[in-house]
Design an enzyme around this catalytic site. Sequence first.
Site, PDB file in Angstrom:
ATOM      1  CG  ASN A   1      41.919  -6.744  11.296  1.00  0.00           C
ATOM      2  OD1 ASN A   1      43.097  -7.638  11.652  1.00  0.00           O
ATOM      3  ND2 ASN A   1      40.754  -7.401  11.141  1.00  0.00           N
ATOM      4  N   GLY A  35      39.050   3.835  15.699  1.00  0.00           N
ATOM      5  CA  GLY A  35      39.585   4.582  14.505  1.00  0.00           C
ATOM      6  C   GLY A  35      40.656   3.925  13.609  1.00  0.00           C
ATOM      7  CG  ASP A  68      35.252  -5.867   2.880  1.00  0.00           C
ATOM      8  OD1 ASP A  68      36.238  -5.869   3.124  1.00  0.00           O
ATOM      9  OD2 ASP A  68      34.310  -7.018   3.219  1.00  0.00           O
ATOM     10  CB  SER A 122      28.621   0.333   7.224  1.00  0.00           C
ATOM     11  OG  SER A 122      29.765  -0.445   8.038  1.00  0.00           O
TER      12      SER A 122
END
Length: 310
Positions: free
Chosen positions: A187, A228, A255, A285
Amino acid sequence: MRTGKDIAVIGSNMVDLISYIRRMPREGETLEALDFHMDCGGKGANQAIAASRLGSRVLMLTRVGNDVFAANTVDNFARNGIDTSHVLTTEASSGVAPIFVDEDSRNSILIIKGANGHLSPDDVRDAEDDIASCRLIVLQLEIPLETVYEAITLGRSHGVPVLLNPAPADPDLQLERIRGCDYIVPNETELAMLTGMPTDTLDDIHRAAAVLRETGIPNVIVTLGEQGALWLSDTGERHLPGIPVTARDTTGAGDAFIGCFSHHLVRTGDVERSLELAIRYSADSVTKRGTQASFATAEEFDSVLQDLTD
């Protein structure tokens, strides 16, 4: 032709202790939390569960402790269809992750590695035949770095592609020892630590990702949360946009992304389409509470995709 599992996940398992709060307490202050939830977690386990729920055949190499959490962790793997033949028991505590989620869905996480810190290069070598028969190796950094390096070497020697999620960020990670990876998926924070460059803006992220790409890793994929993902490869750069949703809990979103991407990559070999689906799966999620509890099954995800196209 390979006859083993689809994916070998070599990594951590944790027990997530999730407190839902209005804000973090100040030093010396006691606050009442809004709610509490306990879930199985750990980056390795999370990614394995997500891929397995979507239909991949997953082998998990990890270590659990000798405490009350261990049996539940192993049972959770088995319930989710994961091969537990390389889930090893250690004379140590299980890994635990206290997690604090505020009313804006921002999370703060502490990690106690416990048994995960005992997963060794010897454990990788002992499982070599089974790992070598898989189609993808997935790694993270909640286990010792030497174990990560050994797994990369094993994958390279057997021609098994390796995906490294360099999380949590570790300043001791040696770039020259991870060049055998086929995919690296940081990230923005992890990208900044890997390159020593700022990642405050999208332009900053592009520049830092290009520097990481120059180390020789074929595919650099930067996850950008609601923005994104950015993918750099031999064919150029591609920014894939995020999916706007109302987030309830962002724990485990990265994850979910890795697990879904790995599943579809093994299934189709199409990196771009796998990224598109991973963005959608991760976005779904965060609309639900919990970590693994928020990961959709294949049938549930099909329904999500159908809703997006209606």
